[in-house]
Design an enzyme around this catalytic site. Structure first.
Site, PDB file in Angstrom:
ATOM      1  N   ASN A   1      -6.638   6.144  -2.393  1.00  0.00           N
ATOM      2  CA  ASN A   1      -5.990   6.619  -1.165  1.00  0.00           C
ATOM      3  C   ASN A   1      -4.784   7.469  -1.563  1.00  0.00           C
ATOM      4  O   ASN A   1      -3.789   6.935  -2.042  1.00  0.00           O
ATOM      5  CB  ASN A   1      -5.567   5.398  -0.342  1.00  0.00           C
ATOM      6  CG  ASN A   1      -4.725   5.758   0.871  1.00  0.00           C
ATOM      7  OD1 ASN A   1      -4.363   6.928   1.073  1.00  0.00           O
ATOM      8  ND2 ASN A   1      -4.411   4.749   1.676  1.00  0.00           N
TER       9      ASN A   1
ATOM     10  N   HIS B   1      -9.941   9.510   6.609  1.00  0.00           N
ATOM     11  CA  HIS B   1      -8.896   9.207   5.630  1.00  0.00           C
ATOM     12  C   HIS B   1      -9.462   8.194   4.644  1.00  0.00           C
ATOM     13  O   HIS B   1     -10.060   7.196   5.034  1.00  0.00           O
ATOM     14  CB  HIS B   1      -7.667   8.641   6.359  1.00  0.00           C
ATOM     15  CG  HIS B   1      -6.612   8.129   5.424  1.00  0.00           C
ATOM     16  ND1 HIS B   1      -6.240   8.816   4.294  1.00  0.00           N
ATOM     17  CD2 HIS B   1      -5.864   6.996   5.440  1.00  0.00           C
ATOM     18  CE1 HIS B   1      -5.310   8.120   3.653  1.00  0.00           C
ATOM     19  NE2 HIS B   1      -5.072   7.020   4.327  1.00  0.00           N
TER      20      HIS B   1
ATOM     21  N   CYS C   1      -0.097   8.614   6.665  1.00  0.00           N
ATOM     22  CA  CYS C   1      -1.266   9.291   6.086  1.00  0.00           C
ATOM     23  C   CYS C   1      -1.950  10.211   7.080  1.00  0.00           C
ATOM     24  O   CYS C   1      -2.889  10.926   6.716  1.00  0.00           O
ATOM     25  CB  CYS C   1      -2.259   8.247   5.603  1.00  0.00           C
ATOM     26  SG  CYS C   1      -1.526   7.180   4.391  1.00  0.00           S
TER      27      CYS C   1
HETATM   28  N1  ACO Z   1      -7.032  -8.427  -6.521  1.00  0.00           N
HETATM   29  C1  ACO Z   1      -7.427  -9.676  -6.304  1.00  0.00           C
HETATM   30  N2  ACO Z   1      -7.118 -10.368  -5.182  1.00  0.00           N
HETATM   31  C2  ACO Z   1      -6.376  -9.741  -4.261  1.00  0.00           C
HETATM   32  C3  ACO Z   1      -5.918  -8.422  -4.428  1.00  0.00           C
HETATM   33  C4  ACO Z   1      -6.253  -7.760  -5.626  1.00  0.00           C
HETATM   34  N3  ACO Z   1      -5.882  -6.512  -5.874  1.00  0.00           N
HETATM   35  N4  ACO Z   1      -5.203  -8.068  -3.341  1.00  0.00           N
HETATM   36  C5  ACO Z   1      -5.223  -9.115  -2.503  1.00  0.00           C
HETATM   37  N5  ACO Z   1      -5.921 -10.129  -3.062  1.00  0.00           N
HETATM   38  C6  ACO Z   1      -6.185 -11.447  -2.518  1.00  0.00           C
HETATM   39  C7  ACO Z   1      -5.228 -11.846  -1.455  1.00  0.00           C
HETATM   40  O1  ACO Z   1      -4.035 -12.328  -2.014  1.00  0.00           O
HETATM   41  C8  ACO Z   1      -6.004 -12.897  -0.721  1.00  0.00           C
HETATM   42  O2  ACO Z   1      -5.897 -14.093  -1.429  1.00  0.00           O
HETATM   43  P1  ACO Z   1      -5.700 -15.493  -0.665  1.00  0.00           P
HETATM   44  O3  ACO Z   1      -6.927 -15.624   0.194  1.00  0.00           O
HETATM   45  O4  ACO Z   1      -5.605 -16.464  -1.780  1.00  0.00           O
HETATM   46  O5  ACO Z   1      -4.445 -15.319   0.125  1.00  0.00           O
HETATM   47  C9  ACO Z   1      -7.448 -12.427  -0.828  1.00  0.00           C
HETATM   48  O6  ACO Z   1      -7.469 -11.448  -1.881  1.00  0.00           O
HETATM   49  C10 ACO Z   1      -7.992 -11.783   0.429  1.00  0.00           C
HETATM   50  O7  ACO Z   1      -7.009 -10.925   0.950  1.00  0.00           O
HETATM   51  P2  ACO Z   1      -7.266 -10.051   2.196  1.00  0.00           P
HETATM   52  O8  ACO Z   1      -6.019  -9.289   2.501  1.00  0.00           O
HETATM   53  O9  ACO Z   1      -7.873 -10.846   3.315  1.00  0.00           O
HETATM   54  O10 ACO Z   1      -8.401  -9.069   1.646  1.00  0.00           O
HETATM   55  P3  ACO Z   1      -9.098  -7.897   2.383  1.00  0.00           P
HETATM   56  O11 ACO Z   1     -10.561  -8.047   2.318  1.00  0.00           O
HETATM   57  O12 ACO Z   1      -8.494  -7.615   3.730  1.00  0.00           O
HETATM   58  O13 ACO Z   1      -8.721  -6.644   1.462  1.00  0.00           O
HETATM   59  C11 ACO Z   1      -7.160  -4.822   1.513  1.00  0.00           C
HETATM   60  C12 ACO Z   1      -7.376  -6.299   1.271  1.00  0.00           C
HETATM   61  C13 ACO Z   1      -8.014  -4.071   0.513  1.00  0.00           C
HETATM   62  C14 ACO Z   1      -5.702  -4.483   1.318  1.00  0.00           C
HETATM   63  C15 ACO Z   1      -7.623  -4.468   2.950  1.00  0.00           C
HETATM   64  O14 ACO Z   1      -7.041  -5.346   3.876  1.00  0.00           O
HETATM   65  C16 ACO Z   1      -7.262  -3.064   3.356  1.00  0.00           C
HETATM   66  O15 ACO Z   1      -7.792  -2.090   2.824  1.00  0.00           O
HETATM   67  N6  ACO Z   1      -6.396  -2.915   4.385  1.00  0.00           N
HETATM   68  C17 ACO Z   1      -5.963  -1.607   4.860  1.00  0.00           C
HETATM   69  C18 ACO Z   1      -4.969  -1.081   3.913  1.00  0.00           C
HETATM   70  C19 ACO Z   1      -4.661   0.354   4.148  1.00  0.00           C
HETATM   71  O16 ACO Z   1      -5.514   1.157   4.452  1.00  0.00           O
HETATM   72  N7  ACO Z   1      -3.406   0.686   3.947  1.00  0.00           N
HETATM   73  C20 ACO Z   1      -2.922   1.995   3.890  1.00  0.00           C
HETATM   74  C21 ACO Z   1      -2.828   2.674   5.207  1.00  0.00           C
HETATM   75  S1  ACO Z   1      -1.591   3.882   5.211  1.00  0.00           S
HETATM   76  C22 ACO Z   1      -1.862   4.765   3.919  1.00  0.00           C
HETATM   77  O17 ACO Z   1      -2.974   5.186   3.757  1.00  0.00           O
HETATM   78  C23 ACO Z   1      -0.755   5.049   2.946  1.00  0.00           C
END
Ligand code: ACO
Length: 332
Positions: A289, A251, A114
Site C-alpha cells: 500500500n 486503492h 490515501c
Molecule cells: N503478523 C502476524 N500476526 C499479526 C500481524 C502480523 N503482521 N498483524 C496483526 N496480527 C495479529 C493480530 O495481533 C491479531 O492477533 P490476536 O488475535 O492475538 O489479537 C490477529 O493477527 C488478527 O488480527 P486482525 O486485525 O483481526 O487481522 P485482520 O484479518 O483484520 O488483518 C489487517 C489485519 C491486515 C491490518 C486488516 O485488518 C486490514 O488490512 N485492515 C485495513 C488496513 C488498511 O487498509 N489501512 C490503511 C488505510 S489508509 C492507507 O492506505 C494509508
C-alpha cells in the site's frame, strides 16, 4: 463545457525491495500470515535521499514524456500526498522547481489520506472542464516508510513508497466522466499518527479491523454512486451500468478488502460469481500500500502491460485516513 482526458501516465517506485522475509526478521510475523491476510509479498522502500517530491517528480516527468507535451505546457499542478517534510511549502512547489519550470503556475497539495489522488483528479477535472486551464498535471506520491513504525507488526507489513502521475488535457472526447467524493469525519480516530517518531511526524496507528469494514463498504458505495450520481437507478439499471465498466482500479490496501468489495458488488447487483472480481486490478503483491501512489501507479502499470487500453471505461476507487473515500469514472 469542455471534456478532460488523460493523455499520458507515468510512475516511479524506489529500487529497494522489502520482502516478507525481511519483515519476519524485524517483527513477530510470517510470510504466510502476510500473504493470506493482505496479498502482499514485497513493497518498495525509498532511500534516505528520496522523498515524496523526488519520486513524484520522476513520475511526472515520465507522464509528460508519455503525453508528448512540453513541460512548459503544464498550466497547473495538483499533488495528492500526505508525507511532505517539512509540511510546507507544498510538495507541488518543490516538484515544479525540480522540473525547472520556467514560468509561474499554480501548484498545491491535496491532503486526504490515501484518497488524495482521487480528490486531486476531481479538482483537476473541474479545472479543465470549466475552461480554466487546458493542461493540468496530477500527481499521487507518498513515502509512507517515513511514518511507519517498523516495530509495529499491525502496520509495517502493509506499507511501501512510490509515485504516479497523469496529464489531463482539454479534449473533444469523453475522458474523466465524473467523480464522487465522500468522507466520514466521525471515524477520524481509526487512522491517525502517534507522536512518537524520531522525525516528530508520528507513526501511523490504526484500528485495522474497523478500517477494513469501512473500506469495503465505502468502496462499494463510491463505485455505485459514481455510476449513478443521483442514486435513483434500480438494481437492474445499476447492473447494466456496471457491466459496461471494463476494469476497476481500487486503492491497493489489502487484496482481501478489494475482493470483499467485489463480492459485495456481485451480491448487490445480482451478478454471476466472479463478474466484479475479474474487473479488479491488483498490484498489491509487489508494491504493498503506497497511499496516494497506489491508484496512478496501478493505472500506469496496467496501461503499459496491456491490461488496460485506450477507450476502456474504468473506475478508480479509493479510501483512506479522514476517513475519506472517492471514485472517478474515466474513459481512457
Ligand atoms: N503478523 C502476524 N500476526 C499479526 C500481524 C502480523 N503482521 N498483524 C496483526 N496480527 C495479529 C493480530 O495481533 C491479531 O492477533 P490476536 O488475535 O492475538 O489479537 C490477529 O493477527 C488478527 O488480527 P486482525 O486485525 O483481526 O487481522 P485482520 O484479518 O483484520 O488483518 C489487517 C489485519 C491486515 C491490518 C486488516 O485488518 C486490514 O488490512 N485492515 C485495513 C488496513 C488498511 O487498509 N489501512 C490503511 C488505510 S489508509 C492507507 O492506505 C494509508
Amino acid at each position: 463545457m469542455y471534456q478532460a482526458s488523460i493523455i499520458g501516465t507515468g510512475s516511479y517506485v524506489p529500487e529497494w525491495v522489502l520482502t516478507n522475509y525481511h519483515l519476519e526478521k524485524m517483527v513477530d510475523t510470517s510470510d504466510q500470515w502476510i500473504i493470506e491476510r493482505t496479498g502482499i509479498r514485497e513493497r518498495r522502500i525509498a532511500s534516505g535521499q528520496e522523498t515524496n517530491v523526488t519520486m513524484g517528480a520522476i513520475a511526472l516527468e515520465r507522464a509528460i514524456k508519455d503525453s508528448g507535451i512540453h513541460v512548459e505546457e503544464i498550466e497547473c499542478l495538483v499533488v495528492g500526498t500526505n508525507t511532505t517534510e517539512p509540511v510546507w511549502p507544498s510538495a507541488g512547489g518543490h516538484m515544479a522547481k525540480l522540473l525547472d519550470l520556467q514560468r509561474d503556475l499554480p501548484f498545491f497539495d491535496v491532503q486526504a489520506g490515501c484518497t488524495g489522488f482521487n480528490y486531486a483528479l476531481f479538482i483537476a477535472e473541474t479545472l479543465v472542464k470549466s475552461g480554466q486551464y487546458r493542461t493540468v498535471a496530477v500527481v499521487g506520491t507518498d513515502k509512507l516508510s517515513s511514518i511507519t513504525d517498523y516495530q509495529d507488526r499491525n502496520t509495517c507489513v502493509l506499507f511501501g513508497d512510490g509515485a504516479g502521475a497523469v496529464i489531463l488535457r482539454q479534449s473533444e472526447r469523453e475522458g474523466i466522466i465524473r467523480s464522487h467524493l465522500g468522507g466520514n469525519a466521525k471515524l477520524r480516530d481509526l487512522l491517525t499518527l502517534s507522536k512518537k517518531s524520531s522525525t516528530g511526524n508520528g507513526y501511523i496507528k490504526m484500528e485495522g479491523r474497523k478500517v477494513y469494514t469501512f473500506a469495503k463498504r465505502a468502496m462499494v458505495q463510491s463505485c455505485l454512486r459514481v455510476l449513478d450520481p443521483s442514486g435513483t437507478a434500480d438494481h437492474k439499471e445499476l447492473r447494466l451500468l456496471f457491466e459496461q465498466v471494463n476494469k476497476i482500479i481500487p486503492h491497493q490496501a489489502n487484496a482481501r478488502i478489494i475482493m470483499g468489495a467485489a463480492e459485495e458488488l456481485e451480491s448487490r447487483l445480482e451478478l454471476p460469481d466472479g463478474k466484479a472480481r475479474e474487473k479488479m486490478i491488483i498490484t498489491i503483491e509487489q508494491y504493498g500500500n503506497n497511499s496516494c501512489a497506489s491508484i496512478p501507479l496501478a493505472l500506469d502499470l496496467s496501461l503499459r502491460s496491456g491490461k488496460l487500453k485506450r477507450g476502456d471505461l474504468v473506475i478508480l476507487v479509493g479510501f483512506g485516513a479522514g476517513l475519506t473515500y472517492a471514485a472517478n469514472l474515466i474513459r481512457l
